[in-house]
Scaffold this active site. Structure first.
Site, PDB file in Angstrom:
ATOM      1  N   LYS A 224       0.704  -1.204  -0.029  1.00 40.41           N
ATOM      2  CA  LYS A 224       0.051   0.009   0.047  1.00 40.41           C
ATOM      3  C   LYS A 224       0.906   1.254  -0.073  1.00 40.41           C
ATOM      4  O   LYS A 224       0.708   2.132  -0.683  1.00 40.41           O
ATOM      5  CB  LYS A 224      -0.963   0.062   1.163  1.00 40.41           C
ATOM      6  CG  LYS A 224      -1.824   1.147   1.553  1.00 40.41           C
ATOM      7  CD  LYS A 224      -2.884   1.017   2.536  1.00 40.41           C
ATOM      8  CE  LYS A 224      -3.827   2.387   2.591  1.00 40.41           C
ATOM      9  NZ  LYS A 224      -4.480   2.403   3.813  1.00 40.41           N
ATOM     10  N   GLU A 230      10.573  -4.511   4.173  1.00 37.18           N
ATOM     11  CA  GLU A 230      11.047  -5.825   3.828  1.00 37.18           C
ATOM     12  C   GLU A 230      10.387  -6.110   2.152  1.00 37.18           C
ATOM     13  O   GLU A 230      11.376  -6.914   1.629  1.00 37.18           O
ATOM     14  CB  GLU A 230       9.940  -6.686   4.719  1.00 37.18           C
ATOM     15  CG  GLU A 230      10.481  -7.144   5.892  1.00 37.18           C
ATOM     16  CD  GLU A 230       9.702  -5.937   6.940  1.00 37.18           C
ATOM     17  OE1 GLU A 230       9.579  -4.649   6.230  1.00 37.18           O
ATOM     18  OE2 GLU A 230       9.368  -6.159   8.224  1.00 37.18           O
ATOM     19  N   ARG A 282      -5.051  -4.652   6.197  1.00 39.20           N
ATOM     20  CA  ARG A 282      -5.438  -5.957   6.492  1.00 39.20           C
ATOM     21  C   ARG A 282      -6.753  -6.082   6.051  1.00 39.20           C
ATOM     22  O   ARG A 282      -7.434  -7.117   6.409  1.00 39.20           O
ATOM     23  CB  ARG A 282      -5.368  -6.180   8.200  1.00 39.20           C
ATOM     24  CG  ARG A 282      -6.054  -5.084   8.827  1.00 39.20           C
ATOM     25  CD  ARG A 282      -5.666  -4.850  10.315  1.00 39.20           C
ATOM     26  NE  ARG A 282      -6.022  -3.695  11.059  1.00 39.20           N
ATOM     27  CZ  ARG A 282      -5.400  -2.706  11.056  1.00 39.20           C
ATOM     28  NH1 ARG A 282      -4.365  -2.470  10.482  1.00 39.20           N
ATOM     29  NH2 ARG A 282      -6.041  -1.666  11.929  1.00 39.20           N
ATOM     30  N   LYS A 526       9.910  -0.103  14.097  1.00 40.36           N
ATOM     31  CA  LYS A 526      10.650   0.204  12.566  1.00 40.36           C
ATOM     32  C   LYS A 526      11.403   1.044  12.710  1.00 40.36           C
ATOM     33  O   LYS A 526      12.637   1.340  12.159  1.00 40.36           O
ATOM     34  CB  LYS A 526       9.486   0.417  11.798  1.00 40.36           C
ATOM     35  CG  LYS A 526       8.587  -0.613  11.158  1.00 40.36           C
ATOM     36  CD  LYS A 526       7.554   0.190  10.200  1.00 40.36           C
ATOM     37  CE  LYS A 526       6.425  -0.690  10.111  1.00 40.36           C
ATOM     38  NZ  LYS A 526       5.390  -0.263   9.328  1.00 40.36           N
TER      39      LYS A 526
HETATM   40  O1  F6P Z   1       3.714  -2.809   9.599  1.00 34.40           O
HETATM   41  C1  F6P Z   1       2.432  -3.077   9.592  1.00 34.40           C
HETATM   42  C2  F6P Z   1       1.785  -2.624   8.331  1.00 34.40           C
HETATM   43  O2  F6P Z   1       1.932  -1.519   7.904  1.00 34.40           O
HETATM   44  C3  F6P Z   1       0.396  -3.357   8.059  1.00 34.40           C
HETATM   45  O3  F6P Z   1      -0.648  -2.621   8.534  1.00 34.40           O
HETATM   46  C4  F6P Z   1       0.413  -3.362   6.560  1.00 34.40           C
HETATM   47  O4  F6P Z   1      -0.409  -4.355   5.983  1.00 34.40           O
HETATM   48  C5  F6P Z   1       1.853  -3.898   6.241  1.00 34.40           C
HETATM   49  O5  F6P Z   1       2.713  -3.277   7.296  1.00 34.40           O
HETATM   50  C6  F6P Z   1       2.474  -3.752   4.762  1.00 34.40           C
HETATM   51  O6  F6P Z   1       2.271  -2.335   4.315  1.00 34.40           O
HETATM   52  P1  F6P Z   1       2.147  -2.137   2.981  1.00 34.40           P
HETATM   53  O7  F6P Z   1       1.148  -2.575   2.449  1.00 34.40           O
HETATM   54  O8  F6P Z   1       2.259  -0.630   2.913  1.00 34.40           O
HETATM   55  O9  F6P Z   1       3.736  -2.497   2.303  1.00 34.40           O
END
Ligand code: F6P
Length: 556
Positions: A224, A230, A282, A526
């Site tokens: 998102k 990661e 989520r 983080k």
């Molecule tokens: O670290 C938690 C979080 O922000 C979650 O809420 C989310 O689903 C996940 O990391 C991944 O985030 P993104 O889709 O922005 O990579």
């Protein structure tokens, strides 16, 4: 366990029955009633006796959107359910539900709506709500999914993402792709294998790509924010792996799904799908984030997933609160935490294909409702979400069920069963279902010392009395469980199941007074990790001595 009426001020600190601002007479009356119910149901474990002798009329068995939910073996009854429902209405749960669906900013700390429900609404509903762009995106990403699915050059899809950008799609693929590869779908033979890499530990991705030819691969990058560390580590590795084979192969074979198209383009992906920022990570599997799952089950399968979820949504939005499954299960979740003081809830799917369901629920429930302040930022004084955990049955029977039956921490269990298998050995399936039912009954019924003593068992230790051994073979019982069954494990029933859990999370979060749609608690770790990494990359000593010691020991 429950304080009496005189100490009502203290009560506000330990239970959510009083709203933070609601000390009205009607608020107090219902709070008193709820306390009385707790005392009544706990006294001599009267709820257990009632559950063991429940007539069909007294039981809680509901059938909605292809699911059957039996919550008869729980510490509640009709009278309590009525008062809990009244309490939730007094607190304005129906207003909150309608406001959320209408697009109000129920996520106040981020000034965002939480309209993920719309992602599964049929086109005519979207058009009526001036959301036709959502319908157009859905059409487009499902077309792309089918194209990838049928492209003979694409033998593998690698899905990169973490958290909400991973758990939902991974669950769907694991749960549903075997069905679509076993003859139900004629195109199945050609469909690509879907691989996932989410962990910041590159070993996961390396294990995937070690076996693949870059020319056979389609990459789906899900994030998102498009800034998750990661995901970027994995994406960089893939970019190098593909471009090492042929320049620009990565660009030609990558699709990004993100709410931050600019960042994806800057990374080198030109083929992108976006989704609105009111779709929380989520809750995003219904959006183009579900692309890999749509490749696995086909666009028709994915539509059926959305339809199943929408059936449950309509039930949530339209049915009477007392008959409303997510509403009632959300109330039960609050009752578990704040009246029964259960710290955890165990979810055991009796289907190997649902082995990722507990992990999926951990993010859904704990990231949503693991909070200690209310929407306005004031401390709450009652428990919010507990730990949700689990493993598939029957495997779990051979690991932690000992703890569930005889441990010192009574824990409610949710058994998820699939009524009709997708294999032909019905006898084996009956054995599986009998195990789920047997465990649920054993948890409730237990086995008394007298019963255990009366059984003739061989004494392994000849110096022991029968009574001594019987103590080890006694089961306290009185342990709550819910049985949920799906007619078949198919996209529609799974969609309904996930939607049910989403809404019950919203119910509990609202009644706890918290914001179920933000996740500030993931940020501190983080930030500190970035700072530690900077120290690892420099000669500066970290200010925390133990961290400094570890940086030295690790020598990375
Ligand atoms: O670290 C938690 C979080 O922000 C979650 O809420 C989310 O689903 C996940 O990391 C991944 O985030 P993104 O889709 O922005 O990579």
């Amino acid at each position: 366990m429950f304080m009496n009426r005189k100490s009502s001020t203290n009560l506000t600190k330990s239970a959510p029955w009083f709203g933070a601002d609601d000390m009205s007479d009607s608020g107090k009356t219902i709070a008193q009633k709820l306390q009385a119910h707790a005392q009544r149901l706990n006294e001599g474990q009267s709820w257990v006796k009632a559950a063991l002798g429940a007539t069909p009329a007294q039981s809680f068995l509901r059938e909605v959107a292809g699911l059957r939910v039996d919550a008869s073996r729980q510490p509640w009854d009709q009278a309590l359910r009525r008062d809990l429902t009244t309490w939730s209405l007094q607190r304005g749960l129906d207003t909150f539900r309608n406001a959320q669906f209408a697009g109000e900013q129920v996520n106040r700390s981020e000034a965002r709506a939480a309209r993920h429900c719309l992602l599964r609404a049929p086109d005519h509903v979207l058009n009526a709500k001036h959301q036709s762009a959502l319908a157009a995106t859905r059409l487009r990403f499902l077309e792309v999914a089918d194209k990838i699915r049928q492209d003979p050059n694409i033998k593998h899809v690698i899905h990169i993402g973490i958290g909400g950008s991973d758990l939902g799609p991974r669950l769907l693929v694991q749960a549903l792709s075997s069905i679509h590869a076993s003859g139900l779908d004629a195109r199945a033979a050609k469909q690509p294998d879907i691989h996932f890499a989410g962990n910041g530990d590159l070993h996961e991705l390396e294990a995937v790509i070690a076996r693949l030819n870059p020319y056979d691969v389609q990459i789906v990058l899900c994030s998102k924010s498009f800034s998750t560390a990661e995901t970027l580590v994995n994406a960089e590795r893939l970019k190098a792996w593909m471009n090492n084979e042929s320049q620009d192969l990565f660009k030609a074979r990558s699709i990004a799904i993100t709410a931050n198209i600019k960042a994806a383009q800057a990374f080198g992906v030109s083929d992108c799908f976006d989704f609105p920022d009111w779709v929380g990570g989520r809750f995003s599997l219904w959006s183009p984030i579900g692309l890999s799952a749509a490749v696995a089950i086909g666009s028709e399968g994915f539509k059926s997933l959305l339809n199943g979820a929408w059936d449950m949504d309509r039930h949530w939005l339209e049915s009477d609160p007392y008959e409303n499954l997510p509403w009632q299960l959300g109330l039960l979740d609050v009752w578990h935490r704040n009246a029964m003081h259960y710290n955890t809830r165990c979810v055991v799917p009796y289907d190997a294909r649902l082995s990722r369901f507990p992990a999926y629920l951990q993010q859904l429930e704990m990231e949503s409702n693991g909070k200690s302040v209310d929407q306005a930022g004031r401390a709450i004084h009652h428990a919010s979400a507990g730990l949700v955990w689990g493993e598939p049955g029957t495997n779990a029977q051979h690991s932690f069920f000992q703890w569930l039956h005889q441990g010192t921490e009574p824990t409610p269990v949710e058994f998820i069963m699939i009524e009709r298998p997708d294999h032909s050995d019905h006898a084996a399936h009956r054995k599986l279902l009998a195990n789920a039912l047997g465990q649920s009954l054993a948890l409730l019924k237990g086995k008394s010392l007298d019963q255990a003593s009366a059984e003739s068992v061989k004494l392994a230790n000849p110096s022991w009395s029968r009574e001594q051994l019987a103590a080890h073979r006694t089961f306290q019982g009185g342990r709550a469980s819910t049985i949920i069954s799906l007619n078949r494990l198919d996209p529609s029933s799974l969609g309904a199941l996930i939607s049910l859990f989403e809404h019950r999370v919203e119910v509990a979060g609202f009644l706890w007074g918290i914001n179920s749609f933000d996740q500030w608690g993931v940020e501190l770790g983080k930030e500190l990790a970035i700072d530690i990494e900077n120290h690892m990359n420099s000669s500066q000593i970290h200010p925390d001595p133990q961290t400094a010691l570890w940086i030295k020991l690790l020598e990375v």
